[in-house]
Design an enzyme around this catalytic site. Structure first.
Site, PDB file in Angstrom:
ATOM      1  N   TYR A   1       0.927  -1.148   0.094  1.00  0.00           N
ATOM      2  CA  TYR A   1      -0.076  -0.030  -0.011  1.00  0.00           C
ATOM      3  C   TYR A   1       0.992   0.998   0.176  1.00  0.00           C
ATOM      4  O   TYR A   1       1.961   1.274   0.810  1.00  0.00           O
ATOM      5  CB  TYR A   1      -0.865  -0.093   1.274  1.00  0.00           C
ATOM      6  CG  TYR A   1      -1.474   1.231   1.628  1.00  0.00           C
ATOM      7  CD1 TYR A   1      -3.041   1.398   1.088  1.00  0.00           C
ATOM      8  CD2 TYR A   1      -0.983   2.410   2.031  1.00  0.00           C
ATOM      9  CE1 TYR A   1      -3.580   2.583   1.486  1.00  0.00           C
ATOM     10  CE2 TYR A   1      -1.577   3.645   2.165  1.00  0.00           C
ATOM     11  CZ  TYR A   1      -2.855   3.518   1.793  1.00  0.00           C
ATOM     12  OH  TYR A   1      -3.683   4.969   2.139  1.00  0.00           O
TER      13      TYR A   1
ATOM     14  N   GLU B   1      -3.745   7.230  -3.822  1.00  0.00           N
ATOM     15  CA  GLU B   1      -3.517   6.212  -3.229  1.00  0.00           C
ATOM     16  C   GLU B   1      -3.469   4.832  -3.990  1.00  0.00           C
ATOM     17  O   GLU B   1      -4.282   4.887  -4.979  1.00  0.00           O
ATOM     18  CB  GLU B   1      -4.832   5.907  -2.331  1.00  0.00           C
ATOM     19  CG  GLU B   1      -4.599   4.667  -1.295  1.00  0.00           C
ATOM     20  CD  GLU B   1      -6.042   4.373  -0.574  1.00  0.00           C
ATOM     21  OE1 GLU B   1      -6.289   4.716   0.619  1.00  0.00           O
ATOM     22  OE2 GLU B   1      -6.869   3.757  -1.086  1.00  0.00           O
TER      23      GLU B   1
END
Ligand code: GDP
Ligand code: MN
Length: 380
Positions: free
Chosen positions: A101, A190
């Site tokens: 991530y 993101e």
């Protein structure tokens, strides 16, 4: 403004962040054709402006064109938390060895961009932050200094990424993501998951991308990405007219001047036992055109049963708004009763104007609470 996954990835690609090849499809037939062009295994991905599509059945692997068509048929029309799927992204399937991530967002507390990197990708970042906070590397960037390569190294070591080949690629992606974030005037970039393939290749498999609305004038190419069909039709009308409008769930339409006053009006409606249907912020615009536009948008919502005008005169004069209301009612037909409360600059004059006009649909109340109670009563 939020971008769809595929749009965010298009912007990523412009900054050199690796993504998979894909095509947009709006019908099962287009999905089949896209899968044919791409070849091999593909992923059929629902394009909706909400996360967690995987869990909701909005992301499916397909073995080839016929399967892609079938999976597209399953996913199109699906309701994912209130978002109906009308578009699909057909992408070359990736083999996944690891899911990481990576994101940059604004940390309002420190007024700086904040990087987050963890090897615990593929799940919601809030969950990682709660259950395994040590696995989450966080790093602020001073906007005046800009990105420095040592910061990327610190993030990578902090997240515990040990493979040299991965380190090298992720270093590059971290740097590119900063440029992408700053040069797009983004609020959030993101990548979840940032994958490592079994062959050791790192790639962005998903994107969540939010651009600052106030900066869109600098990015006509991004502004153009807005999906006007997906927007609420009243919100669309409001945007066209330059009125601040938000749709809510109750039965009282609210107009106020200034964000703070509008927010407290929402609270007072709740206190009076009602629920706001929507609200408009007139800002400084109390002239006839501004009031007409706002009234038109508020009353176009079929859930509205009464309308509350809450005006606190400062630079905006109450009498000007009162004239605006009266002129607006000459121009457009409003079926719902309207409660008005004026306070501040020229409030008395405003009340006199409304009283003199003697219109049955207009109800004047002296205080905010009285006005809210009346509006809730009239909506019942
Ligand atoms: P989200 O659920 O809305 O966050 O959508 P994502 O694009 O992140 O996809 C959710 C999950 O689907 C990912 O975490 C992967 O596990 C899986 N997935 C997505 N694309 C692929 C792919 O190309 N190959 C494989 N094997 N899995 C994928
Ligand atoms: Mn994701």
């Amino acid at each position: 403004m939020d971008l769809y996954e595929y749009q965010g990835k298009q912007v990523f690609a412009r900054f050199g962040i690796p993504v998979s090849e894909g095509r947009l499809a709006t019908t099962p037939e287009e999905a089949r054709a896209a899968a044919e062009e791409i070849g091999g295994q593909v992923v059929v991905k629902a394009q909706v402006l909400t996360g967690g599509r995987g869990k909701a059945g909005g992301i499916k692997l397909a073995e080839g064109p016929a399967d892609a068509e079938a999976k597209a048929r399953d996913i199109l029309g699906l309701d994912i938390r209130g978002h109906v799927v009308r578009k699909l992204w057909i992408e070359q399937a990736s083999d996944i060895a690891k899911e990481y991530y990576l994101s940059i967002t604004f940390d309002r507390g420190t007024k700086k961009p904040l990087y987050m990197l963890t090897t615990e990708g593929g799940i919601e970042i809030e969950q990682v932050a709660e259950e395994n906070p040590d696995a989450l590397a966080r790093l602020h960037v001073d906007p005046f200094e800009g990105f420095q390569p040592y910061q990327a190294r610190r993030l990578i070591y902090g997240a515990g990424i040990e493979d040299l080949n991965e380190q090298k690629q992720i270093l590059g992606i971290i740097e590119k993501l900063y440029r992408c974030f700053v040069e797009s005037d983004a609020m959030l970039c993101e990548i979840n998951p940032l994958i490592v393939t079994p062959a050791g290749e790192v790639r962005a498999l998903d994107s969540k991308f939010t651009v600052d609305d106030s900066a869109l004038f600098r990015h006509p190419d991004i502004a153009e990405m807005r999906d006007v069909e997906a927007a609420d039709p009243h919100e669309r009308l409001a945007r066209e007219k330059g009125v601040t409008y938000v749709k809510l769930d109750g039965e009282v339409g609210i107009l106020g001047n200034g964000a703070g006053l509008v927010m407290s009006t929402l609270d007072v409606i709740a206190l009076a036992g009602g629920k706001p249907a929507n609200f408009c912020d007139l800002g400084g615009g109390g002239d006839a055109q501004g009031v007409t536009d706002a009234l038109e948008i508020i009353s176009a919502d079929p859930q509205v049963k009464s309308i509350l005008f809450n005006i606190f005169g400062g630079i905006t004069r109450c009498d000007e708004v009162a004239r605006g209301i009266l002129q607006a009612l000459e121009r457009i037909e409003i079926d719902e009763p309207i409660v008005v409360r004026f306070d501040g600059t020229n409030a008395e004059e405003a009340r006199r104007l409304i009283a003199e006009a003697d219109r049955g649909e207009l109800h004047v109340e002296p205080t905010m609470l009285d006005a809210a109670k009346r509006a809730v009563e009239l909506a019942a």
